[in-house]
Design a protein around this motif. Structure first.
Motif, mmCIF file in Angstrom:
data_model
loop_
_atom_site.group_PDB
_atom_site.id
_atom_site.type_symbol
_atom_site.label_atom_id
_atom_site.label_comp_id
_atom_site.label_asym_id
_atom_site.label_seq_id
_atom_site.Cartn_x
_atom_site.Cartn_y
_atom_site.Cartn_z
ATOM 1 N N ASP B 85 0.812 -1.222 0.000
ATOM 2 C CA ASP B 85 0.000 0.000 0.000
ATOM 3 C C ASP B 85 0.848 1.277 0.000
ATOM 4 O OD1 ASP B 85 -2.348 -1.361 -0.112
ATOM 5 O OD2 ASP B 85 -2.947 -1.003 1.965
ATOM 6 N N SER B 88 2.146 1.644 -3.751
ATOM 7 C CA SER B 88 1.280 1.605 -4.938
ATOM 8 C C SER B 88 0.883 2.971 -5.492
ATOM 9 C CB SER B 88 0.032 0.764 -4.653
ATOM 10 O OG SER B 88 0.411 -0.574 -4.474
ATOM 11 N N PRO B 89 0.523 3.959 -4.634
ATOM 12 C CA PRO B 89 0.104 5.235 -5.232
ATOM 13 C C PRO B 89 1.165 5.824 -6.160
ATOM 14 C CG PRO B 89 -0.547 5.160 -2.936
ATOM 15 C CD PRO B 89 0.318 3.944 -3.177
ATOM 16 N N ILE B 92 1.037 3.918 -9.421
ATOM 17 C CA ILE B 92 -0.186 4.222 -10.176
ATOM 18 C C ILE B 92 -0.046 5.591 -10.849
ATOM 19 C CG2 ILE B 92 -2.676 4.647 -9.984
ATOM 20 C CD1 ILE B 92 -2.671 2.635 -7.605
ATOM 21 N N GLU B 93 0.517 6.558 -10.107
ATOM 22 C CA GLU B 93 0.752 7.895 -10.686
ATOM 23 C C GLU B 93 1.605 7.817 -11.942
ATOM 24 O OE1 GLU B 93 2.691 10.514 -7.874
ATOM 25 O OE2 GLU B 93 1.029 10.193 -6.460
ATOM 26 N N ARG B 105 -6.997 -3.108 0.720
ATOM 27 C CA ARG B 105 -6.121 -1.995 0.358
ATOM 28 C C ARG B 105 -6.473 -0.767 1.201
ATOM 29 N NH1 ARG B 105 -3.169 -3.244 -4.232
ATOM 30 N NH2 ARG B 105 -1.626 -2.069 -3.035
ATOM 31 N N ALA B 108 -5.611 5.369 0.745
ATOM 32 C CA ALA B 108 -4.732 6.098 -0.183
ATOM 33 C C ALA B 108 -4.641 5.360 -1.521
ATOM 34 C CB ALA B 108 -3.337 6.255 0.429
ATOM 35 N N VAL B 109 -4.593 4.030 -1.478
ATOM 36 C CA VAL B 109 -4.535 3.259 -2.724
ATOM 37 C C VAL B 109 -5.858 3.403 -3.473
ATOM 38 C CG1 VAL B 109 -4.331 0.941 -3.725
ATOM 39 C CG2 VAL B 109 -2.815 1.634 -1.858
ATOM 40 N N GLU B 111 -7.909 5.871 -3.379
ATOM 41 C CA GLU B 111 -7.977 7.211 -3.987
ATOM 42 C C GLU B 111 -7.177 7.268 -5.280
ATOM 43 O OE1 GLU B 111 -6.728 10.043 -0.987
ATOM 44 O OE2 GLU B 111 -8.369 9.353 0.315
ATOM 45 N N ALA B 112 -5.997 6.672 -5.273
ATOM 46 C CA ALA B 112 -5.160 6.655 -6.491
ATOM 47 C C ALA B 112 -5.854 5.852 -7.593
ATOM 48 C CB ALA B 112 -3.785 6.078 -6.168
ATOM 49 N N ARG B 115 -8.543 8.092 -8.993
ATOM 50 C CA ARG B 115 -8.015 9.249 -9.712
ATOM 51 C C ARG B 115 -7.454 8.865 -11.088
ATOM 52 N NH1 ARG B 115 -3.998 11.503 -6.357
ATOM 53 N NH2 ARG B 115 -5.737 11.831 -4.934
ATOM 54 N N TYR B 116 -6.782 7.714 -11.144
ATOM 55 C CA TYR B 116 -6.083 7.353 -12.386
ATOM 56 C C TYR B 116 -6.786 6.240 -13.181
ATOM 57 C CZ TYR B 116 -2.380 10.298 -10.595
ATOM 58 O OH TYR B 116 -1.672 11.361 -10.135
#
Lengths: 279, 184
Positions: B85, B88-89, B92-93, B105, B108-109, B111-112, B115-116
């Protein structure tokens, strides 16, 4: 006095490491099959079918059931009239080394918990010896995966917390573990003893066949109701929902101090693997 | 629903997937778990290139058992994803769109993911032999010193997976048990 050669211990441990990792003990397999028959939720039925298919495929391909072939926990029940001819601990570690290499099992042990360099042969394993009267020499290997080990917990409750405190701690631990420990799980519970002792009790509870209840009717009833409550949480196989959250639950107890009520929950996965042999 | 998907993927390909859908994944999948994630993110923080193309990639959290002679891989089920965790963000970014593992998860994961337009897929925990049957080839592409944790490029055919967290943030670990309990 009976003599057992250290080399016989090595050979037995090697064979048990391989056998434990490739086939489930009959009681665990039977519990999975019973759970499948009793499972009403379609997603969960499919999840359990995959686990049963996996057992068949692992046997056919001579593959480990799970890629986490674990840290080798070796339990030795040793009669005090037995003499081990050689270095017992070295013999056990040599057996682990040989079994993990010969069985194409994964080496998952790092030499130091913070500097983390893989030892490359899955040693050291953890050896627990219980001395008993007589001349028995019985080995059990429990390859313990860490997806479930990581979800295990220990707490020093107070005497006033009582059976209700133990119950709540067990249910909280299983709920918090959720999908992480590869449900359906097996729950080993230790109650009593000391801080270190209660963890050992919980680990030892995982050795009890799933179809064997605690010999004390008080604890047998507690095992039955706790298992029922866990299977009412709805977590289900893989955590995708369903009735089958746990396949079995065992409580081991020990006398403790007037001021304390230690409790430990050692969670194991659906691949609760163990194999035994008498020398 | 059941979807057949081949890597590399785009967020448009993943948009229709919903938590609970079945996915049969084919193509190249990169393996990475704890130690490889730590090294990968350290490289990225230093501004260096990742050892495999992150854009549209699928990463499988797995440390397989050694392969028997003549076999591409040993047992190859997923490890617990939550330990990744914290990494990963960042991945992913930088374009990683599929994560394959088991277990919950972090927020924060999630949310990413939203978002993506990424997706978290569940492999069957502990079904090492079933998962291995979908692997056609495996090659260590970096960090062989990590042993079972080395990064491998796997070629997979119809790897059987379930959508756990979809690109809208729906989570099967919340929805599945809730739906089952409501059925009682």
């Amino acid at each position: 006095m009976r003599t057992v050669k250290a080399s016989a211990v090595t050979d037995a441990v090697a064979e048990l490491c391989i056998r434990a990792n490739r086939e489930l003990p009959p009681d665990v397999r039977a519990a999975l099959e019973r759970a499948r028959a009793a499972e009403p939720w379609p997603t969960a039925q499919r999840g359990l079918d995959i686990l049963l298919d996996n057992l068949a495929l692992a046997a056919e391909k001579q593959l480990p059931i799970c890629q986490d072939t674990g840290m080798a926990c070796v339990f030795l029940e040793l009669g005090q009239d037995v003499h081990i001819d050689g270095d017992l601990n070295a013999a056990v570690q040599a057996g682990i080394r040989a079994g993990y290499a010969r069985g194409y099992l994964r080496c998952s042990v790092v030499a130091d918990p913070l500097r983390r360099v893989n030892t490359g042969d899955n040693t050291p394993g953890v050896l627990s010896v219980r001395l008993v009267p007589g001349d028995v020499c019985r080995l059990t290997v429990l390859p313990k995966g860490f997806g479930s080990e990581n979800m295990s917990r220990l707490q020093m409750l107070t005497p006033a917390d009582g059976a209700e405190g133990v119950r709540r701690f067990v249910l909280d631990t299983v709920r918090a573990a959720g999908p992480n420990p590869c449900p359906p799980i097996v729950v080993g519970i230790g109650v009593g003893g000391t801080f270190d002792g209660v963890a050992a009790l919980a680990k030892r509870a995982l050795l009890r066949p799933l179809d064997a209840a605690n010999p004390d009717p008080y604890y047998a009833e507690m095992e039955r109701t706790l298992l029922e409550e866990i299977n009412a949480l709805g977590i289900g196989p893989q955590g995708f929902g369903g009735r089958t959250t746990a396949l079995g639950l065992a409580i081991e107890t020990a006398p403790t101090h007037v001021a304390g009520l230690p409790v430990a929950v050692n969670i194991s996965c659906h691949a609760t693997r163990r194999a035994s042999a008498a020398l | 629903m059941e979807y057949r998907i081949t890597t590399p993927v785009t967020r448009e390909m993943l948009a229709p997937l919903r938590a609970g859908d079945a996915v049969l994944l084919s193509g190249t999948v990169y393996t990475a778990r704890d130690a490889a994630h730590a090294r990968l993110c350290e490289l990225l923080r230093r501004g260096e290139e990742a050892p495999f193309p992150l854009c549209g990639s699928a990463v499988y959290y797995v440390g397989p058992t050694p392969e028997r002679p003549g076999e591409p891989i040993g047992a190859a089920g997923p490890t617990t994803a939550g330990r990744m965790d914290r990494f990963s963000p960042m991945l992913i970014e930088r374009g990683q769109l599929l994560m394959i593992g088991k277990g919950a998860r972090s927020d924060a994961v999630k949310e990413a993911i939203v978002r993506y337009g990424a997706v978290y897929l569940g492999a069957v925990g502990g079904a090492g032999a079933v998962m291995a049957a979908a692997v056609r080839s495996a090659k260590v592409i970096c960090w062989p010193d990590l042993g079972c944790e080395a990064v491998r490029a796997l070629t997979v055919e119809d790897l059987p997976l379930t959508v756990v967290i979809d690109a809208q943030g729906n989570d099967l670990y919340e929805l599945g048990p809730k739906e089952y309990l409501a059925s009682l």
